[in-house]
Design a protein around this motif. Structure first.
Motif, PDB file in Angstrom:
ATOM      1  N   SER B 487       0.829  -1.200   0.000  1.00 27.59           N
ATOM      2  CA  SER B 487       0.000   0.000   0.000  1.00 27.59           C
ATOM      3  C   SER B 487       0.865   1.251   0.000  1.00 27.59           C
ATOM      4  N   ALA B 488       0.289   2.314  -0.506  1.00 23.99           N
ATOM      5  CA  ALA B 488       0.931   3.636  -0.408  1.00 23.99           C
ATOM      6  C   ALA B 488      -0.166   4.684  -0.263  1.00 23.99           C
ATOM      7  N   ASN B 489       0.118   5.641   0.568  1.00 18.93           N
ATOM      8  CA  ASN B 489      -0.780   6.775   0.743  1.00 18.93           C
ATOM      9  C   ASN B 489       0.035   8.023   0.436  1.00 18.93           C
ATOM     10  N   VAL B 490      -0.496   8.851  -0.463  1.00 21.44           N
ATOM     11  CA  VAL B 490       0.206  10.082  -0.836  1.00 21.44           C
ATOM     12  C   VAL B 490      -0.632  11.268  -0.391  1.00 21.44           C
ATOM     13  N   PRO B 541      -1.431   3.361   6.828  1.00 18.94           N
ATOM     14  CA  PRO B 541      -2.683   2.604   6.923  1.00 18.94           C
ATOM     15  C   PRO B 541      -2.494   1.092   6.956  1.00 18.94           C
ATOM     16  N   PHE B 542      -1.711   0.559   6.030  1.00 17.05           N
ATOM     17  CA  PHE B 542      -1.434  -0.868   6.068  1.00 17.05           C
ATOM     18  C   PHE B 542      -0.182  -1.137   5.242  1.00 17.05           C
ATOM     19  N   GLY B 543       0.388  -2.307   5.434  1.00 18.04           N
ATOM     20  CA  GLY B 543       1.573  -2.629   4.648  1.00 18.04           C
ATOM     21  C   GLY B 543       1.990  -4.052   4.896  1.00 18.04           C
ATOM     22  N   MET B 563      -0.036   8.074  -6.842  1.00 20.99           N
ATOM     23  CA  MET B 563       0.263   9.364  -7.487  1.00 20.99           C
ATOM     24  C   MET B 563      -0.572   9.543  -8.752  1.00 20.99           C
ATOM     25  N   ASP B 564      -0.854   8.448  -9.464  1.00 27.04           N
ATOM     26  CA  ASP B 564      -1.748   8.545 -10.629  1.00 27.04           C
ATOM     27  C   ASP B 564      -3.103   9.108 -10.211  1.00 27.04           C
ATOM     28  N   LYS B 565      -3.582   8.652  -9.042  1.00 26.92           N
ATOM     29  CA  LYS B 565      -4.867   9.144  -8.546  1.00 26.92           C
ATOM     30  C   LYS B 565      -4.775  10.622  -8.179  1.00 26.92           C
ATOM     31  N   ILE B 566      -3.647  11.027  -7.604  1.00 30.61           N
ATOM     32  CA  ILE B 566      -3.431  12.452  -7.280  1.00 30.61           C
ATOM     33  C   ILE B 566      -3.490  13.290  -8.550  1.00 30.61           C
ATOM     34  N   LEU B 625      -6.380  16.629  -1.059  1.00 32.21           N
ATOM     35  CA  LEU B 625      -5.583  15.982  -2.111  1.00 32.21           C
ATOM     36  C   LEU B 625      -4.722  14.890  -1.453  1.00 32.21           C
ATOM     37  N   GLU B 626      -5.350  13.779  -1.233  1.00 35.33           N
ATOM     38  CA  GLU B 626      -4.688  12.646  -0.586  1.00 35.33           C
ATOM     39  C   GLU B 626      -5.275  11.376  -1.183  1.00 35.33           C
ATOM     40  N   GLU B 627      -4.399  10.468  -1.589  1.00 33.63           N
ATOM     41  CA  GLU B 627      -4.887   9.258  -2.247  1.00 33.63           C
ATOM     42  C   GLU B 627      -4.165   8.017  -1.712  1.00 33.63           C
TER      43      GLU B 627
END
Lengths: 264, 794
Positions: B487-490, B541-543, B563-566, B625-627
């Motif tokens: 997972s990644a949260n940006v 959040p998770f990993g 980042m694509d979602k951002i 702006l967080e994805e």
């Protein structure tokens, strides 16, 4: 480590008194063996008498045909000494290859030989060069000093103060280090001295010893070739994970030849 | 390539704090009122515990509590779980004995855990631990694979008869037998993959903390995957739900796999903190690490390769016995199966492969993944066996490899061992490596060395490995008890700086730099405006953490997807701001532009608009702006390459010196070449360590660990390795957007067979055809002696 009383005397006499008064006193020179032993809880002395502040134990001086090294002199000082390099380059080279920089800057000649670890380097130098060990009580010839594994002629409360190394015609030292600890699996010091050729072997057995057959061969011709076909018997040599007795016996011959080749 | 983007050799952001002593490791953390734990460990390899008397210890100065297995059991504390269930060749599940955090009835290896003493100081805890009286009835241990498999061998577990955990197979045995029937040549080898002890610089440590006001637990620990620890410990051991349990792995000083696993000490300190309502810290002594960190490797294998008259490989059959130790560590069952047998095709077109693996319990420390994990074992076997095949057939070592390589136009390539390779060019990595290693000039160097009395040899390894184990559905079907996504949260902050919360964990890999470069590259923000947060379940959040060279291929891809979602959301906002159609918005180098116009706005302006939505399409779009993205790969990645090692052997002493080492690796796209080179250096140093220096030894009779300190366990040091020649040939991974494959383990996987092939090559003129790892001076000397004795007899 367990608790103990710590003392830091400023004279040999004071140190001797402190250790003799203690229930179970331990002398500490550079502490390179004692401190790890304490930390592993393998020793629990009542008192530790630190010799590190005793000025009279330090220093290197040339006296006639001999180099006298104070017992409290660290290995790095011996390795870097112009006097030692000039008089007995093999001794400086030996000191330079002990342990690592930390060990060489803390560990001392006196501590090493009083401990007499079977894999230490200095016993080979003291025995091979026919040195004389000076204590606060007497002088002891090298041939009488090392008596067994971690055993010496020192009595309780006897403190090594200096070692007198007579200058040899030439001498060389070759060491085969343990790949893990870098102590000597085999170390051989070969010296042509006024008293004849001496060959001292450390690491291979339970205590440093002289290889008499090699001494005789080298007395005839001080050359690596003179040692061809000569080996020490493997029977009494150490046998461990890193080197069998047979391998050690072989290495004694190889290192002896390399020591001869390196002798100057 | 930008100055800080993909492909730039950016200096590591994290190095300032590490190099100036400002890192914060678990043992650097101290909590108010903290107590100290000392674990009472077994001095015996196998013994029944008749009784444990803790009275004297409880009354010792400073002691707050002494707990035994009985105390844990009374509180319902569960055993340490295993994360992978292998099904054997008969369809039966593996034998899965219990793994209590503190054992109550029997100890099964030296270092096994019996009790914990908790005191006001570490010294007090240690002093009191010596007062815990354990009455043992000693039993004979089974300390090696060979001993454990003997008839009448001591049984480590009653429920595992013959000490077999599982007897597993892969491949079409009948087809392999048929192919051997057609073979013009058969090459065979008996090979041992030596047992290793990981030795991360930072020993394991754990602090349990409990807040009586909130009922929240915190575990500070030296882990490569804090979320996995939270899941395993919370759900299976201590029954603490996730929202009441925070697991924080701060700076971690090296892992190499040994810090993947959930260890009992983590559960003990967390449980004890709740019990005593005070924080409890435990930090391993180095000698405890030797006897309690999971070890690596330890395989014994017989393998045969069938070839036709032209030297083409027809079939490979492999039988391996793999040591599990006394308990099943978290991922242990998967290592000699799915991370080993699936790699047995290597870089070759071998059409039929059969592999049988028995996992064996012994009275030793558990064995699990260690840098490479199964793949070094497969590679070492294969690359040694190919050299034997070259000797058997009389075909040159390089030529026989070329004849059998999977051609570069054959991808995707389906192997007979489940996996499908996506890309590679093995001829290219081989050609480059031979050129850099000056392979053709070897004979001149050999003669020159001979004049100095040295035996010179050169060896090659054309390896393949697999990283980023995946996909979750597939690994689940073969026994994994967890998913293998990341997972990644940006979070783009209102003024345009960026915080990334990644489920990957950095314990030396340099993620703070590499992941920042990805952000700089994709979002066009300066490197210093990017913060990478990892290792804390309270923030991330998770990993699934970091192991198996997965961070960039899996975690990095999750980051790209977030980042694509951002960018997608940013385009909507930018379209609104610039009164244009969303379809006309382009994003490049941190700027949103309207196609075909000079209208432009920045990511920072878009972010500010998102958080201060005065002029904002509020009916269509949420503010902020967080994805978040989770990425589950469709396949492993398959790095490969060629390592060439050149050695000189001193025949008088048996000392092997590595004089040249050339590595040409295909790790896919390189984000930071300096970090990649460093990873290869470290891996090769460890590979040289395995090949020449390192070996864990137990006393056969007593089961005592003979190599329990650096006095006897030989770690590689700077003077054991040459200056490496490292370079890359790149083919892109086809199934992740970055085209990355992974680099953390290639050095340790590719190098050992190259080293041993070189040593054997050096000794061949004397009649030596094989030598075991580690090729220590004594072993080399003995091989020379044996060859000379044999030559004299012939």
């Amino acid at each position: 480590m367990y608790e103990f009383e710590y003392h830091r005397p400023s004279s040999v006499a004071e140190a001797a008194e402190l250790v003799s008064k203690a229930d179970d006193g331990a002398l500490m020179a550079g502490g390179q063996t004692l401190i790890p032993t304490l930390k592993q809880r393998l020793a629990s002395p009542s008192d530790v008498v630190d010799l590190g502040a005793i000025a009279e134990l330090k220093g290197i001086r040339v006296e006639g045909d001999a180099v006298v090294v104070g017992a409290g002199t660290p290995h790095a000082a011996v390795a870097g000494s112009a006097e030692v390099q000039g008089a007995i380059p093999a001794l400086a080279a030996l000191a330079e290859a002990i342990g690592d920089p930390q060990v060489r800057n803390k560990g001392t000649l006196g501590g090493s030989i009083a401990n007499n670890d079977p894999a230490a380097d200095y016993p080979a130098a003291v025995l091979g060069l026919g040195a004389t060990v000076t204590t606060n009580q007497r002088e002891i010839a090298a041939d009488d000093f090392f008596t067994g594994m971690f055993e010496t002629a020192l009595t309780d409360g006897e403190i090594v103060t200096a070692v007198r190394f007579p200058k040899p015609q030439r001498a060389g030292y070759a060491k085969f280090p343990n790949p893990a600890s870098r102590y000597a699996i085999v170390g051989v010091l070969v010296a042509e001295t006024s008293g004849g050729v001496r060959v001292a072997v450390t690491g291979a057995g339970s205590c440093v010893f002289r290889a008499s057959e090699m001494e005789q061969a080298l007395a005839g011709s001080f050359s690596a070739e003179a040692l061809d076909g000569i080996s020490v018997p493997a029977d009494d040599l150490n046998n461990d994970l890193h080197a069998s007795a047979a391998y050690r016996a072989h290495l004694v011959s190889v290192m002896a030849k390399r020591a001869v080749a390196a002798a100057q | 390539m930008t100055e800080f983007g993909i492909g730039a050799a950016v200096k590591r952001k994290e190095d300032f704090r590490f190099l100036t002593g400002r890192g914060t490791y678990t043992d650097d953390i101290n909590r108010p009122g903290q107590l100290y734990a000392w674990i009472v460990r077994s001095p015996h390899a196998s013994a029944d515990i008749r009784s444990v008397d803790t009275d004297a210890a409880k009354n010792a100065p400073g002691v707050v509590a002494v707990f035994t297995g009985a105390d844990l059991a009374a509180d319902g504390v569960g055993g340490v779980p295993c994360g992978w269930q292998v099904t054997d060749k008969h369809g039966e599940p593996m034998k899965e004995p219990p793994h209590p955090a503190l054992v109550a009835d029997r100890v099964r290896h030296v270092g096994d855990q019996i009790a914990v003493v908790i005191a006001e100081s570490k010294d007090q805890a240690r002093d009191a631990a010596e007062l815990v009286e354990v009455d043992y009835a000693e039993l004979s241990p089974a300390t090696s694979i060979a001993d454990a498999l003997k008839d009448g061998a001591p049984q480590v577990w009653d429920e595992a008869p013959g000490n077999i955990c599982y007897d597993w197979e892969l491949g079409d045995q009948a087809a392999v037998e048929a192919a051997f029937g057609q073979a013009a040549h058969v090459a065979s080898i008996d090979i041992t993959n030596n047992r290793l002890i990981p030795n991360a610089i930072e020993p394991r440590a754990a602090i349990g903390d409990y807040d009586p006001a909130s009922g929240d637990y915190t575990l500070y620990t030296t882990s490569q995957n804090p979320h996995v620890i939270r899941l395993l410990m919370g759900a299976f051991v201590l029954s603490i739900p996730e929202h009441k349990l925070r697991v924080y792995a701060p700076d971690v000083g090296g892992g190499f796999g040994s810090k993947i696993y959930h260890y009992a000490e983590e559960a003990i300190v967390t449980w004890a903190a709740g019990k005593l309502q005070r924080p409890v810290k435990w930090t391993a002594e180095r000698s405890e690490s030797f006897m309690s960190d999971a070890h690596g490797r330890d395989h014994v294998t017989h393998a045969e390769l069938a070839l036709d008259g032209d030297g083409k490989f027809l079939a490979l059959r492999v039988h391996t016995d793999a040591n599990m130790g006394a308990y099943l560590s978290t991922f242990a069952p998967s290592i000699p199966t799915y991370l080993y047998a699936l790699l047995l095709a290597g870089t070759y077109t071998t059409p039929q492969i059969y592999c049988n693996v028995r996992a064996v319990f012994t009275n030793t420390v558990p064995v699990d993944a260690y840098r490479g994990a199964g793949r070094p074992e497969a590679t070492y076997l294969l690359e040694r066996l190919v050299d034997v095949a070259a000797r058997v057939t009389g075909i040159d070592r390089v030529e026989i490899r070329r004849r059998n390589f999977i051609p570069k136009d054959a991808f995707p390539y389906q192997t007979p061992v489940v996996v499908q390779y996506d890309s590679g060019d093995y001829q290219a990595t081989l050609d480059t490596a031979l050129r850099h290693a000056e392979w053709d000039g070897f004979e001149f160097r050999r003669q020159e060395a001979a004049e100095r009395g040295k035996l010179r040899g050169i060896g090659i390894s054309t390896y393949l490995e697999a990283c980023g184990i995946a996909p979750s559905a597939v690994v689940g079907s073969v026994g994994a008890r967890a998913g293998l996504y990341e997972s990644a949260n940006v979070r783009v902050h209102p003024t345009g700086s960026v915080t990334v919360f990644t489920g990957s964990h950095s314990h030396g890999q340099g993620h703070e730099t590499t992941f920042s470069q990805l952000v700089a590259d994709q979002l066009g923000v300066p490197l210093e405006s990017v913060e990478i947060v990892h290792g804390d379940t309270a923030k991330v959040p998770f990993g699934m953490g970091t192991y198996g060279s997965r961070s960039l291929a899996v975690g990095g891809t999750a980051l790209i997807k977030a980042m694509d979602k951002i960018i997608a959301k940013g385009k909507k906002i930018a379209a609104h701001l610039m009164e244009a159609s969303e379809a006309d918005i382009e994003f490049k180098d941190g700027a949103f532009t309207v196609s075909g116009t000079d209208k432009s706005t920045t990511l920072a302006e878009v972010a500010l608009t998102a958080y201060v939505p005065h002029n904002y399409p509020i009916e269509e779009l949420e503010p902020g702006l967080e994805e978040q993205a989770f990425y589950d790969p469709t396949n492993f990645t398959f790095p490969g390459g060629c390592h060439v090692c050149e050695v000189e052997v001193d025949p008088d002493t048996g000392v092997v010196e590595v004089v040249n080492f050339t590595a040409v690796d295909d790790v896919g796209r390189v984000i930071n070449p300096m970090i990649v080179e460093g990873q290869v250096h470290g891996g090769v140093a460890q590979g040289i360590g395995q090949a020449l220096l390192e070996s864990c030894a137990y006393d056969q009779e007593s089961g005592q660990l003979l190599t329990g300190s650096y006095m006897d366990y030989t770690m590689p040091r700077a003077d054991n390795v040459p200056s490496f020649h490292v370079s890359h040939e790149m083919t892109l991974c086809t199934h992740n957007p970055l085209g990355v494959k992974g680099v953390g383990e290639v050095g340790a996987i590719g190098s050992p067979p190259a080293v041993i092939n070189a040593v054997v090559h050096a000794l061949e003129p004397l009649g030596v055809t094989d030598i075991a790892m580690p090729a220590t001076p004594q072993r080399v000397w003995q091989a020379i002696q044996a060859a000379q004795t044999q030559a004299a007899a012939e």
